[in-house]
Design a protein around this motif. Structure first.
Motif, mmCIF file in Angstrom:
data_model
loop_
_atom_site.group_PDB
_atom_site.id
_atom_site.type_symbol
_atom_site.label_atom_id
_atom_site.label_comp_id
_atom_site.label_asym_id
_atom_site.label_seq_id
_atom_site.Cartn_x
_atom_site.Cartn_y
_atom_site.Cartn_z
ATOM 1 N N GLU A 26 6.466 -16.496 22.500
ATOM 2 C CA GLU A 26 7.120 -15.619 23.325
ATOM 3 C C GLU A 26 6.144 -14.539 23.736
ATOM 4 N N PHE A 27 5.027 -14.865 24.148
ATOM 5 C CA PHE A 27 3.845 -13.893 24.603
ATOM 6 C C PHE A 27 3.574 -14.116 26.008
ATOM 7 N N GLU A 28 2.783 -13.056 26.826
ATOM 8 C CA GLU A 28 2.561 -13.185 27.881
ATOM 9 C C GLU A 28 1.195 -14.155 28.263
ATOM 10 N N GLU A 29 0.276 -14.483 27.411
ATOM 11 C CA GLU A 29 -0.844 -15.165 27.440
ATOM 12 C C GLU A 29 -0.449 -16.583 27.803
ATOM 13 N N ARG A 30 -1.144 -17.057 28.874
ATOM 14 C CA ARG A 30 -0.752 -18.436 29.159
ATOM 15 C C ARG A 30 -1.784 -19.509 28.407
ATOM 16 N N LEU A 31 -1.429 -20.674 27.618
ATOM 17 C CA LEU A 31 -2.129 -21.549 27.044
ATOM 18 C C LEU A 31 -1.679 -22.851 26.922
ATOM 19 N N GLU A 32 -2.497 -23.754 26.879
ATOM 20 C CA GLU A 32 -2.036 -25.153 26.506
ATOM 21 C C GLU A 32 -2.756 -25.595 25.252
ATOM 22 N N LEU A 33 -1.806 -26.787 24.725
ATOM 23 C CA LEU A 33 -2.255 -27.456 23.688
ATOM 24 C C LEU A 33 -2.972 -28.500 23.888
ATOM 25 N N ILE A 34 -4.060 -28.943 23.584
ATOM 26 C CA ILE A 34 -4.897 -30.330 23.567
ATOM 27 C C ILE A 34 -4.961 -30.802 22.099
ATOM 28 N N LYS A 35 -4.428 -31.932 21.874
ATOM 29 C CA LYS A 35 -4.400 -32.583 20.441
ATOM 30 C C LYS A 35 -4.379 -31.360 19.352
ATOM 31 N N GLY A 36 -3.319 -30.498 19.506
ATOM 32 C CA GLY A 36 -3.010 -29.547 18.568
ATOM 33 C C GLY A 36 -3.687 -28.111 18.560
ATOM 34 N N LYS A 37 -4.856 -28.276 19.511
ATOM 35 C CA LYS A 37 -5.625 -27.238 19.444
ATOM 36 C C LYS A 37 -5.419 -26.166 20.896
ATOM 37 N N ILE A 38 -5.369 -24.831 20.568
ATOM 38 C CA ILE A 38 -5.021 -23.726 21.623
ATOM 39 C C ILE A 38 -6.316 -23.822 22.401
ATOM 40 N N PHE A 39 -5.804 -23.834 23.575
ATOM 41 C CA PHE A 39 -6.917 -23.350 24.959
ATOM 42 C C PHE A 39 -6.326 -22.503 25.628
ATOM 43 N N LYS A 40 -6.839 -21.085 25.701
ATOM 44 C CA LYS A 40 -6.444 -20.076 26.598
ATOM 45 C C LYS A 40 -6.608 -20.340 27.986
ATOM 46 N N MET A 41 -5.677 -20.213 28.738
ATOM 47 C CA MET A 41 -5.569 -20.349 29.921
ATOM 48 C C MET A 41 -6.288 -18.987 30.869
ATOM 49 N N SER A 42 -6.978 -19.256 32.017
ATOM 50 C CA SER A 42 -7.327 -18.202 32.700
ATOM 51 C C SER A 42 -6.128 -17.198 32.934
ATOM 52 N N PRO A 43 -6.143 -16.077 33.570
ATOM 53 C CA PRO A 43 -5.343 -15.291 33.823
ATOM 54 C C PRO A 43 -4.800 -15.714 35.280
ATOM 55 N N ALA A 44 -3.980 -15.034 35.985
ATOM 56 C CA ALA A 44 -3.376 -15.676 37.281
ATOM 57 C C ALA A 44 -4.630 -16.108 38.005
ATOM 58 N N PRO A 45 -4.357 -17.294 38.714
ATOM 59 C CA PRO A 45 -5.628 -17.987 39.446
ATOM 60 C C PRO A 45 -5.738 -16.860 40.711
ATOM 61 N N GLY A 46 -7.004 -17.107 40.968
ATOM 62 C CA GLY A 46 -7.297 -16.083 42.227
ATOM 63 C C GLY A 46 -6.744 -16.698 43.497
ATOM 64 N N THR A 47 -7.417 -15.948 44.496
ATOM 65 C CA THR A 47 -6.647 -16.208 46.070
ATOM 66 C C THR A 47 -7.089 -17.463 46.410
ATOM 67 N N LEU A 48 -8.657 -17.757 46.153
ATOM 68 C CA LEU A 48 -9.050 -19.019 46.853
ATOM 69 C C LEU A 48 -8.131 -20.354 46.127
ATOM 70 N N HIS A 49 -8.091 -20.206 44.900
ATOM 71 C CA HIS A 49 -7.584 -21.369 43.968
ATOM 72 C C HIS A 49 -5.879 -21.502 44.556
ATOM 73 N N GLN A 50 -5.299 -20.448 44.531
ATOM 74 C CA GLN A 50 -3.819 -20.491 45.338
ATOM 75 C C GLN A 50 -3.950 -21.116 46.662
ATOM 76 N N ARG A 51 -4.640 -20.608 47.511
ATOM 77 C CA ARG A 51 -4.863 -21.097 49.011
ATOM 78 C C ARG A 51 -5.078 -22.667 48.901
ATOM 79 N N LEU A 52 -6.133 -23.102 48.168
ATOM 80 C CA LEU A 52 -6.158 -24.546 48.047
ATOM 81 C C LEU A 52 -5.121 -25.194 47.222
ATOM 82 N N SER A 53 -4.554 -24.735 46.461
ATOM 83 C CA SER A 53 -3.326 -25.231 45.890
ATOM 84 C C SER A 53 -2.035 -25.326 46.685
#
Length: 198
Positions: A26-53
């Motif tokens: 329960e912390f603010e950082e976003r992350l993913e687990l890939i085969k048990g290993k932690i991968f930190k995700m970028s902070p909130a996506p940028g404007t271009l990313h959000q427009r494309l999405s």
């Protein structure tokens, strides 16, 4: 009794974790687990990313509106597992990812926590924070777990790389799409990329 973790610094970032562990974080950082290993995700996506999405989701929503397949966008947990194992418990799951966009056609895979098993289509939009290692790992992961089609959106090149599983379970890429993107597994799904990237 399991302990809630409220600070990412309490974790051993080189350790191996399961989905059962992930549920206690329960912390603010976003992350993913890939085969048990932690991968930190970028902070909130940028404007271009959000427009494309947003534009991609809009096109996909129209296509899937009267279709049994469901469309989801991040944050949405996708729990992937070794399909050779018959039982799947939270402690047996070592991979939790949050694709930018995914489509799930098998409704039995969707529950209140997200998706358990491979979506049919996964779309990832590259951001400056995406490392080559992360891109490589996810390509192999989605292939191994049976994601039928994978789109990698490259904003700087204004192109989409499309991969589809062949009969051997390996991804085959088609020519990068720059004008019109046509899905392999949903042949009637065509997206005008010039409008998406404009």
């Amino acid at each position: 009794m399991p302990t809630i973790v409220t600070d990412i610094n309490e974790l051993d970032l080189s350790g191996t974790y399961t989905y059962a562990d992930y549920l206690l974080w329960e912390f603010e950082e976003r992350l993913e687990l890939i085969k048990g290993k932690i991968f930190k995700m970028s902070p909130a996506p940028g404007t271009l990313h959000q427009r494309l999405s947003t534009k991609l989701v809009g096109n996909l929503f129209k296509y899937f509106e009267n279709n049994p397949c469901e469309l989801f966008s991040a944050p949405f947990d996708v729990r992937l597992y070794d399909t050779k194992k018959s039982a799947v418990a939270d402690r047996d799951l070592y991979t939790v990812v949050q694709p930018d966009i995914c489509v799930v056609c098998d409704g039995s895979k969707v529950d209140e926590r997200g998706c358990l098993g491979a979506p049919d289509l996964v779309i990832e939009i590259l951001s400056p924070g995406n490392s080559q290692k992360e891109i490589y790992n996810k390509f192999l992961l989605y292939q191994e777990c049976g994601v039928r089609e994978y789109w990698l959106v490259e904003p700087n090149q204004k192109a989409v790389l499309l991969y589809a599983l062949d009969e051997t379970g390996r991804y085959v890429g088609v020519q990068p799409a720059v004008k019109v993107l046509q899905s392999i597994i949903f042949p009637e799904l065509k997206i005008d990329l010039e409008k998406i990237f404009n």
